[in-house]
Design an enzyme around this catalytic site. Sequence first.
Site, PDB file in Angstrom:
ATOM      1  N   ASP A 102       2.504  -9.995 124.639  1.00  0.00           N
ATOM      2  CA  ASP A 102       1.369 -10.629 125.308  1.00  0.00           C
ATOM      3  C   ASP A 102       1.131  -9.939 126.649  1.00  0.00           C
ATOM      4  O   ASP A 102       2.057  -9.368 127.233  1.00  0.00           O
ATOM      5  CB  ASP A 102       1.665 -12.115 125.573  1.00  0.00           C
TER       6      ASP A 102
HETATM    7  N1  URA Z   1       6.729 -13.955 121.823  1.00  0.00           N
HETATM    8  C1  URA Z   1       5.741 -14.368 122.660  1.00  0.00           C
HETATM    9  O1  URA Z   1       5.442 -15.550 122.755  1.00  0.00           O
HETATM   10  N2  URA Z   1       5.107 -13.436 123.380  1.00  0.00           N
HETATM   11  C2  URA Z   1       5.415 -12.133 123.353  1.00  0.00           C
HETATM   12  O2  URA Z   1       4.798 -11.333 124.077  1.00  0.00           O
HETATM   13  C3  URA Z   1       6.436 -11.714 122.492  1.00  0.00           C
HETATM   14  C4  URA Z   1       7.081 -12.653 121.731  1.00  0.00           C
END
Ligand code: URA
Length: 243
Positions: A102
Amino acid sequence: MRLAKYLARAGVSSRRRAEELIFEGRVSVNDVQVDQPQLQITEEDKVTVDNKVVSGIEDKVYILLNKPPGYISTAKDTHNRPTVIELVNMQAARLYPVGRLDADTSGVLLLTNDGELANRLMHPRYAVEKVYHTWVYGLPRPETLEKLKKGPLIEGEKRTPARIKILKKDPQNNIALLEITLTEGKKRQVKKLCQAIGHPVKKLIRYSFAGLNAGNLKEGSHRHLQSEEIEYLYALVKLESQS
Ligand code: URA
């Protein structure tokens, strides 16, 4: 790929000039002179121009980035937000991130133009381990963590169990640092898991991917993988090494 395009990609000439070279009879494929720019070429073919072998179109590049928050992990963004590809600033190679983090997540992200390796590293069959360090709100009780270990239902789906450890508790601020190891790669998985047990994520860092961690790399910096690391990744996903 079409022969003319192949020659252009390999830096021999422009595509138009490559077509001329082919029509002039100066190009051979597997030692046979050819006259068709549209002939399909694969990596196994030996292509020569004036009897000189044209070397591979693109060297394989393997980069480990310590992603800072604020960058999105797609090759291009429709909203013009900064991307992880811009961070490594390598126009020559068409790099892609192996999986996604993310925008607000930091930590280890591999970038490569080796499509086959990338696909396998992301494929559930190979269950590649991803280790996350996450600060969560609240101080989870052991029985709550047990639920997470077993894999709570998320959006009606049973998740593969996670490995989980408490690394730190900060009762003053009512937060805890957890280490969560996953072999799945579902979207926003760590955030959803933590939310599901009532401890929303405050901050999320990917500590390691497929056993590779950021080591001394500062956030925002990257390094090329060493050949042993590339071989290790190949072995991990049962691909035959190229060397
Ligand atoms: N899980 C998440 O919630 N976000 C990420 O960026 C990676 C794994």
